[in-house]
Design a protein around this motif. Structure first.
Motif, short mmCIF file in Angstrom:
data_model
loop_
_atom_site.label_atom_id
_atom_site.label_comp_id
_atom_site.label_asym_id
_atom_site.label_seq_id
_atom_site.Cartn_x
_atom_site.Cartn_y
_atom_site.Cartn_z
N ALA A 194 0.85 -1.20 0.00
CA ALA A 194 0.00 0.00 0.00
C ALA A 194 0.88 1.25 0.00
CB ALA A 194 -0.90 -0.01 1.22
N ASP A 195 0.53 2.21 -0.85
CA ASP A 195 1.30 3.45 -0.96
C ASP A 195 0.36 4.62 -0.68
OD1 ASP A 195 2.63 5.71 -1.71
OD2 ASP A 195 3.26 4.99 -3.69
N PRO A 196 0.61 5.39 0.41
CA PRO A 196 -0.31 6.48 0.76
C PRO A 196 -0.52 7.48 -0.38
CG PRO A 196 1.46 6.28 2.41
CD PRO A 196 1.73 5.27 1.37
N LEU A 197 0.53 7.76 -1.15
CA LEU A 197 0.39 8.74 -2.23
C LEU A 197 -0.54 8.25 -3.32
CD1 LEU A 197 4.09 10.01 -2.35
CD2 LEU A 197 2.11 11.20 -1.40
N LYS A 198 -0.46 6.94 -3.64
CA LYS A 198 -1.38 6.38 -4.63
C LYS A 198 -2.80 6.31 -4.06
CE LYS A 198 1.89 3.61 -7.29
NZ LYS A 198 2.67 2.38 -7.15
N ASP A 199 -2.88 5.97 -2.76
CA ASP A 199 -4.19 5.84 -2.11
C ASP A 199 -4.94 7.17 -2.09
OD1 ASP A 199 -3.76 3.17 -1.73
OD2 ASP A 199 -3.40 3.27 0.42
N VAL A 200 -4.22 8.28 -1.80
CA VAL A 200 -4.93 9.57 -1.74
C VAL A 200 -5.38 10.01 -3.14
CG1 VAL A 200 -3.90 10.37 0.42
CG2 VAL A 200 -2.78 10.96 -1.73
N GLU A 201 -4.64 9.57 -4.16
CA GLU A 201 -5.05 9.85 -5.54
C GLU A 201 -6.42 9.21 -5.82
OE1 GLU A 201 -2.73 8.92 -9.49
OE2 GLU A 201 -1.32 9.59 -7.96
N VAL A 202 -6.55 7.95 -5.35
CA VAL A 202 -7.82 7.22 -5.52
C VAL A 202 -8.95 7.96 -4.78
CG1 VAL A 202 -9.04 5.06 -4.99
CG2 VAL A 202 -6.67 4.99 -5.80
N LEU A 203 -8.67 8.41 -3.57
CA LEU A 203 -9.70 9.11 -2.78
C LEU A 203 -10.08 10.43 -3.44
CD1 LEU A 203 -8.39 8.50 0.88
CD2 LEU A 203 -10.41 7.47 -0.19
N ARG A 204 -9.09 11.15 -3.93
CA ARG A 204 -9.34 12.44 -4.58
C ARG A 204 -10.23 12.24 -5.81
NH1 ARG A 204 -10.45 17.40 -4.37
NH2 ARG A 204 -9.59 18.79 -5.92
N LYS A 205 -9.87 11.23 -6.61
CA LYS A 205 -10.65 10.92 -7.82
C LYS A 205 -12.09 10.56 -7.46
CE LYS A 205 -7.98 8.92 -10.88
NZ LYS A 205 -7.26 7.79 -11.53
N ALA A 206 -12.25 9.82 -6.33
CA ALA A 206 -13.58 9.38 -5.90
C ALA A 206 -14.46 10.57 -5.50
CB ALA A 206 -13.45 8.41 -4.73
N MET A 207 -13.84 11.68 -5.06
CA MET A 207 -14.62 12.82 -4.58
C MET A 207 -14.73 13.95 -5.60
SD MET A 207 -13.52 13.12 -0.57
CE MET A 207 -11.76 12.99 -0.76
N LYS A 208 -13.90 13.91 -6.64
CA LYS A 208 -13.86 15.00 -7.60
C LYS A 208 -15.06 14.94 -8.54
CE LYS A 208 -10.33 15.73 -10.36
NZ LYS A 208 -8.96 15.81 -10.87
N GLY A 209 -15.44 16.08 -9.08
CA GLY A 209 -16.50 16.09 -10.09
C GLY A 209 -17.87 15.89 -9.47
N PHE A 210 -18.82 15.54 -10.33
CA PHE A 210 -20.21 15.44 -9.88
C PHE A 210 -20.44 14.07 -9.24
CE2 PHE A 210 -24.75 14.55 -10.63
CZ PHE A 210 -25.28 15.64 -9.93
N GLY A 211 -20.97 14.06 -8.02
CA GLY A 211 -21.21 12.78 -7.35
C GLY A 211 -19.94 12.22 -6.73
N THR A 212 -20.13 11.24 -5.89
CA THR A 212 -19.01 10.63 -5.17
C THR A 212 -18.98 9.13 -5.47
OG1 THR A 212 -19.41 12.21 -3.39
CG2 THR A 212 -17.97 10.37 -2.88
N ASP A 213 -17.79 8.62 -5.69
CA ASP A 213 -17.66 7.17 -5.93
C ASP A 213 -17.45 6.48 -4.57
OD1 ASP A 213 -17.06 4.62 -6.63
OD2 ASP A 213 -15.46 5.11 -8.04
N GLU A 214 -18.58 6.19 -3.91
CA GLU A 214 -18.49 5.58 -2.57
C GLU A 214 -17.81 4.22 -2.59
OE1 GLU A 214 -21.33 7.02 -3.60
OE2 GLU A 214 -21.86 8.53 -2.11
N ASN A 215 -18.05 3.46 -3.67
CA ASN A 215 -17.45 2.12 -3.73
C ASN A 215 -15.93 2.17 -3.71
OD1 ASN A 215 -19.64 0.42 -3.55
ND2 ASN A 215 -20.10 0.54 -5.75
N ALA A 216 -15.35 3.16 -4.37
CA ALA A 216 -13.89 3.30 -4.39
C ALA A 216 -13.38 3.58 -2.96
CB ALA A 216 -13.46 4.42 -5.33
N ILE A 217 -14.12 4.42 -2.22
CA ILE A 217 -13.74 4.74 -0.84
C ILE A 217 -13.84 3.48 0.04
CG2 ILE A 217 -14.35 6.12 1.20
CD1 ILE A 217 -15.33 8.32 -0.76
N ILE A 218 -14.94 2.73 -0.14
CA ILE A 218 -15.14 1.49 0.65
C ILE A 218 -14.04 0.48 0.36
CG2 ILE A 218 -16.66 -0.52 0.94
CD1 ILE A 218 -19.02 1.46 0.32
N GLU A 219 -13.75 0.27 -0.93
CA GLU A 219 -12.73 -0.72 -1.31
C GLU A 219 -11.37 -0.33 -0.75
OE1 GLU A 219 -12.58 -3.80 -2.64
OE2 GLU A 219 -14.74 -3.64 -2.36
N LEU A 220 -11.07 0.96 -0.78
CA LEU A 220 -9.75 1.39 -0.31
C LEU A 220 -9.66 1.30 1.22
CD1 LEU A 220 -7.28 3.55 -1.75
CD2 LEU A 220 -7.90 4.34 0.51
#
Length: 499
Positions: A194-220
């Motif tokens: 696990a790499d924190p820098l890659k992980d925060v990229e995933v979280l940022r992508k999940a929250m950016k734009g319209f709507g939130t990708d909750e599944n990405a947050i749950i999986e991570l």
């Protein structure tokens, strides 16, 4: 005559073999000079009664050990000298495949000389309740019982020579067998690589734009341990210059939001915030105070105290004192000191004394001496208290919880009973807390979240077993039926599986 493992050789010791003498193995005038790396001269290792079992092929040569080096110490014609009860194992001896650990604490010969020297672990009884070096498999120890188990046929005979420490010197005196560590009992394991820098990229992508990708947050988050989740807060700020917790709060709602935020705190931050909420809210959540303070170790309680003071500007003890009263306040203040005895050894005679004191303070007197209960329940070690509860039941024919219920009332009663249950069987206590949080109308989500997050890396597997045993269905099934949506998905990740 020759002894097993020592073939007679020509050209042995000058004179008539090796005469047995008092005091071991010092070279005699005109004798054979001890070779480098050979047997230590003066004060060596005299063969004695109940001595070492013969090993096939003698001592295995090890670096610096007892090598049959050129110019070493060839066995004399006539082999090893017969000492009283010498090399053939005496009655009650212990020939074992692979030899016995050396009595001085070392394991069969290692760099650093004859096996009578203390081994790397600091000798017998170095690890609490066990033998030999703490941690891991022990070297040179095949054929014996599993580490931490009592040794069979292990005579505690005192030494006859000063160079050989007595057998049984470090064996624990408590009559209970030491507990065998059962490995990791949490439901969440470290995610490899696990790499924190890659992980925060995933979280940022999940929250950016319209709507939130909750599944990405749950999986991570559902696949990272606490020590992999906590660094995400700093990594997010470093990478994006924003606060991860604030961003998540703006994107998520309800119980799912609370659960995600709880998972990003260190254990002591989370406990401190839960204690704060239990004290500050309308009415005190006494059960939460007892749950946290009776289930955490001394080190954890001291850390909670430190965090509480730095986050909220007053000590936990002051906060508890201003919000509670009477004997219940004294119980909580005692618990929040983080000063419980943590020794593993149990002295049954002391346990009997404490059981008698509790009986005398409660059932056996008019009125109840609450301070005696407080003193014993808050200061004694958990293994000792389990023995006390057992002795109490033997003595009175009644479980201690039942006696407390007869003698006390209100918060003090529920607090004392919770401390007893938590010490008696921690996973069963949490299983009951989980059941109470979900049964009936409405779910006590705060309790559910706190237990699922705080126990997921401690004893969740044991809690699941106890839950199944007590309620006839799995914790997974109960959570599935009682919660919904993303909140349910992330809780089930923490639960770790169906039973």
């Amino acid at each position: 005559m020759s002894y097993p493992g020592y073939p007679p050789q020509s050209g042995g010791y000058p004179g008539s073999g090796y005469p047995p003498q008092q005091g071991g193995y010092p070279p005699q005038a005109g004798g054979f000079p001890p070779a480098a790396g050979g047997y230590p001269p003066a004060g060596g290792y005299p063969p004695q009664g109940g001595g070492y079992p013969p090993q096939a092929g003698g001592y295995p040569p090890a670096a610096g050990g007892y090598p049959p080096a050129a110019g070493g110490y060839p066995p004399a014609a006539g082999g090893y000298p017969p000492a009283a009860g010498g090399y053939p194992p005496a009655a009650g001896g212990y020939p074992q495949a692979g030899g016995y650990p050396a009595p001085g604490g070392g394991f069969p010969p290692q760099a650093g000389g004859y096996p009578g020297q203390p081994g790397p672990g600091g000798g017998w009884g170095a690890a609490p309740g066990g033998y030999g070096p703490p941690g891991g498999a022990q070297p040179g120890y095949p054929g014996g019982p599993a580490p931490g188990q009592p040794m069979p046929n292990y005579p505690g005979a005192p030494a006859t020579g000063p160079s050989m420490p007595g057998y049984g010197g470090g064996v624990p005196s408590n009559p209970q067998a030491p507990q065998v560590p059962r490995g990791y009992r949490g439901s969440i394991k470290d995610f490899p690589g696990a790499d924190p820098l890659k992980d925060v990229e995933v979280l940022r992508k999940a929250m950016k734009g319209f709507g939130t990708d909750e599944n990405a947050i749950i999986e991570l988050l559902g696949n990272r341990t606490i020590k992999q989740r906590v660094p995400l807060v700093a990594a997010y700020k470093t990478t994006y210059g924003k606060d991860l917790v604030k961003d998540l709060k703006s994107e998520l709602t309800g119980d799912f939001e609370d659960l995600v935020i709880a998972m990003l705190k260190t254990p002591s931050q989370f406990d401190a915030s839960e204690l704060r909420a239990a004290i500050k809210g309308a009415g005190t959540d006494e059960a939460c105070l007892i749950e946290i303070l009776s289930s955490r170790s001394n080190a954890e309680i001291l850390e909670i105290n430190r965090v509480y003071k730095s986050e909220y500007g007053k000590t936990l003890e002051d906060a508890i004192s201003s919000d509670t009263s009477g004997h219940f306040r004294r119980l909580l203040v005692s618990l929040c000191q983080g000063n419980r005895d943590e020794r593993e050894a149990v002295d049954i005679s002391l346990a009997k004394q404490d059981a008698q004191k509790l009986h005398a303070a409660g059932e056996n007197k008019v009125g109840t001496d609450e301070s005696q209960f407080n003193a014993i329940l808050c200061a004694r070690s958990k293994p000792h208290l389990r023995a006390v509860f057992h002795e109490y039941q033997q003595m009175t024919g009644r479980e201690i919880e039942k006696s407390i219920c007869r003698e006390m009332s209100g918060n003090l009663e529920s607090g004392m009973v919770a401390v007893v249950k938590c010490i008696k069987n921690t996973p069963a206590y949490f299983a009951e807390r989980l059941q109470k949080s979900m049964k009936g109308a409405g779910t006590k989500d705060r309790t559910l979240i706190r237990i699922m997050v705080s126990r997921s890396e401690v004893d969740m597997l044991d809690i699941r077993q106890e839950y199944l045993k007590a309620y006839g269905k799995s914790l997974y099934t109960t959570i599935s039926g009682d919660t919904s949506g993303d909140y349910k998905k992330l809780l089930l990740k923490l639960c770790g599986g169906n039973d």
